[in-house]
Design a protein around this motif. Structure first.
Motif, PDB file in Angstrom:
ATOM      1  N   VAL A   1      -6.777  -3.479  -0.907  1.00  0.00           N
ATOM      2  CA  VAL A   1      -7.809  -2.450  -0.947  1.00  0.00           C
ATOM      3  C   VAL A   1      -8.209  -2.042   0.478  1.00  0.00           C
ATOM      4  O   VAL A   1      -8.301  -0.847   0.807  1.00  0.00           O
ATOM      5  CB  VAL A   1      -9.046  -2.935  -1.724  1.00  0.00           C
ATOM      6  CG1 VAL A   1     -10.186  -1.932  -1.617  1.00  0.00           C
ATOM      7  CG2 VAL A   1      -8.694  -3.185  -3.185  1.00  0.00           C
TER       8      VAL A   1
ATOM      9  N   TRP B   1      -5.792   0.223   2.103  1.00  0.00           N
ATOM     10  CA  TRP B   1      -5.899   1.629   1.708  1.00  0.00           C
ATOM     11  C   TRP B   1      -6.884   2.369   2.612  1.00  0.00           C
ATOM     12  O   TRP B   1      -6.634   3.490   3.043  1.00  0.00           O
ATOM     13  CB  TRP B   1      -6.328   1.743   0.246  1.00  0.00           C
ATOM     14  CG  TRP B   1      -5.168   1.839  -0.682  1.00  0.00           C
ATOM     15  CD1 TRP B   1      -4.492   0.810  -1.281  1.00  0.00           C
ATOM     16  CD2 TRP B   1      -4.508   3.046  -1.091  1.00  0.00           C
ATOM     17  NE1 TRP B   1      -3.451   1.308  -2.044  1.00  0.00           N
ATOM     18  CE2 TRP B   1      -3.446   2.669  -1.949  1.00  0.00           C
ATOM     19  CE3 TRP B   1      -4.713   4.390  -0.835  1.00  0.00           C
ATOM     20  CZ2 TRP B   1      -2.596   3.599  -2.537  1.00  0.00           C
ATOM     21  CZ3 TRP B   1      -3.872   5.338  -1.410  1.00  0.00           C
ATOM     22  CH2 TRP B   1      -2.825   4.942  -2.252  1.00  0.00           C
ATOM     23  N   ALA B   2      -8.024   1.748   2.897  1.00  0.00           N
ATOM     24  CA  ALA B   2      -9.007   2.386   3.775  1.00  0.00           C
ATOM     25  C   ALA B   2      -8.460   2.543   5.189  1.00  0.00           C
ATOM     26  O   ALA B   2      -8.836   3.472   5.917  1.00  0.00           O
ATOM     27  CB  ALA B   2     -10.290   1.558   3.800  1.00  0.00           C
TER      28      ALA B   2
ATOM     29  N   ALA C   1     -11.219   5.654  -6.691  1.00  0.00           N
ATOM     30  CA  ALA C   1     -11.538   4.332  -6.158  1.00  0.00           C
ATOM     31  C   ALA C   1     -10.290   3.457  -6.130  1.00  0.00           C
ATOM     32  O   ALA C   1      -9.335   3.675  -6.878  1.00  0.00           O
ATOM     33  CB  ALA C   1     -12.615   3.657  -7.003  1.00  0.00           C
ATOM     34  N   VAL C   2     -10.321   2.465  -5.239  1.00  0.00           N
ATOM     35  CA  VAL C   2      -9.349   1.373  -5.221  1.00  0.00           C
ATOM     36  C   VAL C   2     -10.141   0.082  -5.303  1.00  0.00           C
ATOM     37  O   VAL C   2     -11.101  -0.127  -4.546  1.00  0.00           O
ATOM     38  CB  VAL C   2      -8.473   1.389  -3.954  1.00  0.00           C
ATOM     39  CG1 VAL C   2      -7.429   0.284  -4.032  1.00  0.00           C
ATOM     40  CG2 VAL C   2      -7.799   2.738  -3.764  1.00  0.00           C
ATOM     41  N   VAL C   3      -9.744  -0.798  -6.245  1.00  0.00           N
ATOM     42  CA  VAL C   3     -10.480  -2.025  -6.523  1.00  0.00           C
ATOM     43  C   VAL C   3      -9.489  -3.185  -6.564  1.00  0.00           C
ATOM     44  O   VAL C   3      -8.383  -3.044  -7.098  1.00  0.00           O
ATOM     45  CB  VAL C   3     -11.197  -1.939  -7.893  1.00  0.00           C
ATOM     46  CG1 VAL C   3     -12.017  -3.204  -8.155  1.00  0.00           C
ATOM     47  CG2 VAL C   3     -12.068  -0.697  -7.971  1.00  0.00           C
TER      48      VAL C   3
ATOM     49  N   VAL D   1      -8.983   8.147  -0.650  1.00  0.00           N
ATOM     50  CA  VAL D   1      -9.794   7.375  -1.592  1.00  0.00           C
ATOM     51  C   VAL D   1     -11.275   7.581  -1.289  1.00  0.00           C
ATOM     52  O   VAL D   1     -11.694   7.566  -0.126  1.00  0.00           O
ATOM     53  CB  VAL D   1      -9.421   5.872  -1.550  1.00  0.00           C
ATOM     54  CG1 VAL D   1      -9.542   5.296  -0.150  1.00  0.00           C
ATOM     55  CG2 VAL D   1     -10.241   5.063  -2.539  1.00  0.00           C
TER      56      VAL D   1
ATOM     57  N   ALA E   1     -18.096   1.858   0.412  1.00  0.00           N
ATOM     58  CA  ALA E   1     -17.507   0.548   0.147  1.00  0.00           C
ATOM     59  C   ALA E   1     -18.525  -0.377  -0.508  1.00  0.00           C
ATOM     60  O   ALA E   1     -19.699  -0.398  -0.125  1.00  0.00           O
ATOM     61  CB  ALA E   1     -17.004  -0.078   1.445  1.00  0.00           C
TER      62      ALA E   1
ATOM     63  N   PRO F   1     -13.484  -4.123  -2.305  1.00  0.00           N
ATOM     64  CA  PRO F   1     -12.786  -5.369  -2.002  1.00  0.00           C
ATOM     65  C   PRO F   1     -13.616  -6.559  -2.518  1.00  0.00           C
ATOM     66  O   PRO F   1     -14.772  -6.719  -2.130  1.00  0.00           O
ATOM     67  CB  PRO F   1     -12.700  -5.379  -0.475  1.00  0.00           C
ATOM     68  CG  PRO F   1     -13.228  -4.036  -0.021  1.00  0.00           C
ATOM     69  CD  PRO F   1     -14.139  -3.564  -1.110  1.00  0.00           C
TER      70      PRO F   1
ATOM     71  N   ARG G   1     -13.926   5.744  -2.844  1.00  0.00           N
ATOM     72  CA  ARG G   1     -14.694   4.495  -2.878  1.00  0.00           C
ATOM     73  C   ARG G   1     -13.748   3.305  -2.955  1.00  0.00           C
ATOM     74  O   ARG G   1     -12.716   3.382  -3.631  1.00  0.00           O
ATOM     75  CB  ARG G   1     -15.645   4.487  -4.082  1.00  0.00           C
ATOM     76  CG  ARG G   1     -16.738   5.533  -3.961  1.00  0.00           C
ATOM     77  CD  ARG G   1     -17.535   5.717  -5.221  1.00  0.00           C
ATOM     78  NE  ARG G   1     -18.516   6.795  -5.007  1.00  0.00           N
ATOM     79  CZ  ARG G   1     -19.062   7.529  -5.957  1.00  0.00           C
ATOM     80  NH1 ARG G   1     -18.743   7.298  -7.229  1.00  0.00           N
ATOM     81  NH2 ARG G   1     -19.927   8.481  -5.666  1.00  0.00           N
ATOM     82  N   ILE G   2     -14.111   2.230  -2.280  1.00  0.00           N
ATOM     83  CA  ILE G   2     -13.292   1.018  -2.343  1.00  0.00           C
ATOM     84  C   ILE G   2     -14.170  -0.176  -2.695  1.00  0.00           C
ATOM     85  O   ILE G   2     -15.346  -0.229  -2.333  1.00  0.00           O
ATOM     86  CB  ILE G   2     -12.535   0.759  -1.030  1.00  0.00           C
ATOM     87  CG1 ILE G   2     -13.509   0.471   0.122  1.00  0.00           C
ATOM     88  CG2 ILE G   2     -11.602   1.917  -0.694  1.00  0.00           C
ATOM     89  CD1 ILE G   2     -12.814  -0.072   1.356  1.00  0.00           C
TER      90      ILE G   2
ATOM     91  N   THR H   1       0.832  -1.211   0.000  1.00  0.00           N
ATOM     92  CA  THR H   1       0.000   0.000   0.000  1.00  0.00           C
ATOM     93  C   THR H   1       0.860   1.252   0.000  1.00  0.00           C
ATOM     94  O   THR H   1       0.620   2.190  -0.769  1.00  0.00           O
ATOM     95  CB  THR H   1      -0.928  -0.004   1.222  1.00  0.00           C
ATOM     96  OG1 THR H   1      -1.656  -1.239   1.276  1.00  0.00           O
ATOM     97  CG2 THR H   1      -1.908   1.150   1.173  1.00  0.00           C
TER      98      THR H   1
END
Length: 407
Positions: free
Chosen positions: A153, A156-157, A142-144, A164, A312, A169, A166-167, A125
């Motif tokens: 992911v 990251w949160a 976003a991270v996906v 970020v 999320a 996982p 929106r994520i 990360t």
């Protein structure tokens, strides 16, 4: 097109430092200041997430892989639409597809081998954050990511909650359960007991520990499939007349018994894997996955996610026993405890853990709508959300989907 960036001195969670951390990555689309989507790859994946936009002067770069691993999800007009989003995928430190890791060149000009520092998901990360800084990307849209990429992911949160919006996982969990830890331990022992492993110093003219790595990969394949998918694809059928048991030694009595399709499949895929992956990297990355615990240093998953104020979307698959529906429900409850808007999709599928890779028609609609509209997205609202207590009683499952690769 694969690019490589040096992000300077990097201190790993273990306390060791290397002077110049190199990261291989690919980008797709154009950055407008607020449309960056980071895609985190799974254990043995790479930064080569899609074929879209990676051709230059007629040349093709596959980062050592046969095909892009999420080509049906990322690209123009697809769920992660590269005409709308600036997509970045980074090869994680410790891997063997261009980023610094055991097979890359160390300070003495020779491969690092097992002198490379131990890596953690948290290191991945922080390395990604450093590369994004180099690219001029601040806050991510976003991270996906799926599997251990989904742990990335979640991290990251946890580490960069303000970076970020929106994520997503996918097919992941806050930590591995003891059964998966045990299987990973056996896989590593298959590598380290291979006579050619040589304490991790096998680079050069000598043989690689391919037998150990092949067995480790076979264990992984069994983890990624479900009972239903294996029955459908293989049953108890014997392999064809031309199938041979050349890959591994056979005991004399074995010639009397059939060489089954499931064995042939595992042998073929294991040998293909040894041609593109590094045994030491497999040791490093499985240990990073095994070590990850979202609640580490916080006491609970909810506390670890409390600072995240974005949205999320969790996706899980009914026959996935590697990362289960129940584990995703627990994550949904942790997000809700911190007040983060969260949706949880449960997809009916008998593909096991591989479902997130082979069922883009299951992943695509909610992912597309979530990236566009958050949990208010049509497909997100239509197909399932978590309840206030995280029990999953309010979920509506997406329909069953046919395999893209019928057996």
């Amino acid at each position: 097109m694969t690019e490589t960036a040096t992000v300077g001195e990097f201190r790993f969670a273990c306390g060791e430092t290397i002077e110049d951390l190199e990261l291989a990555y690919e980008t797709y689309g154009e950055f407008d200041g607020s449309n960056a989507v980071l895609v985190c790859h799974a254990l043995t994946g790479s930064h080569h997430v899609t074929d879209s936009g990676w051709r230059e002067d007629g040349e093709e770069t596959t980062a050592g892989q046969a095909r892009a691993w999420w080509n049906d999800v990322v690209g123009p007009g697809k769920a992660i639409d590269t005409t709308e989003y600036y997509v970045v995928c980074v090869n994680i430190p410790g891997s063997c597809y261009g980023s610094s890791g055991p097979p890359s060149e160390g300070p003495d000009g020779e491969p690092w081998g097992t002198d490379f520092p131990p890596v953690t998901v948290g290191d991945w990360t922080r390395a990604q954050r450093r590369l994004l800084d180099e690219l001029g990307v601040g806050r991510l849209h976003a991270v996906v990511g799926g599997s251990v990429g989904g742990m990335n992911v979640l991290d990251w949160a946890k580490q960069f909650p303000d970076d970020v919006r929106r994520i997503v996982p996918v097919a992941t969990a806050a930590r591995l359960d003891p059964q998966c830890l045990a299987i990973d331990a056996i896989a590593r022992r298959a590598i380290t007991t291979d006579a050619n492993w040589n304490g991790g110093d096998y680079y050069g003219d000598g043989p690689d520990p391919d037998d150990g790595l092949a067995i480790a990969r076979q264990l992984g394949h069994v983890m990624y499939l479900s009972k239903g998918s294996m029955e459908r694809k293989f049953g108890r059928r014997a392999a064809g007349r031309d199938a041979r048991r050349d890959d591994f030694p056979e005991d004399p009595a074995g010639a009397f018994f059939p060489y089954r399709e499931v064995e042939s499949y595992l042998d073929y895929n294991a040998r293909s894997f040894t041609e593109r992956f590094d045994a030491n990297s497999y040791l490093y990355l499985t240990r990073a996955m095994d070590d990850y615990d979202l609640s580490s240093e916080y006491g609970s998953d909810a506390d670890a996610l409390a600072a995240f104020e974005g949205e999320a979307l969790l996706l899980s698959f009914t026959a996935d026993w590697h990362f289960t529906v129940e584990q995703s429900r627990s994550l949904a409850a942790a997000f809700e405890a911190g007040g983060a808007p969260v949706a949880h999709h449960v997809v009916d599928s008998d593909h096991g853990h591989d479902a997130f890779l082979v069922e883009p028609e299951s992943v695509g609609p909610p992912l597309r709508d979530f990236l566009a509209d958050g949990i208010e997205g049509r497909a997100v609202r239509d197909e399932g959300t978590a309840t206030d207590d995280g029990s999953g009683e309010g979920e509506r499952r997406a329909p069953v989907h046919a395999s893209l690769f019928p057996g």
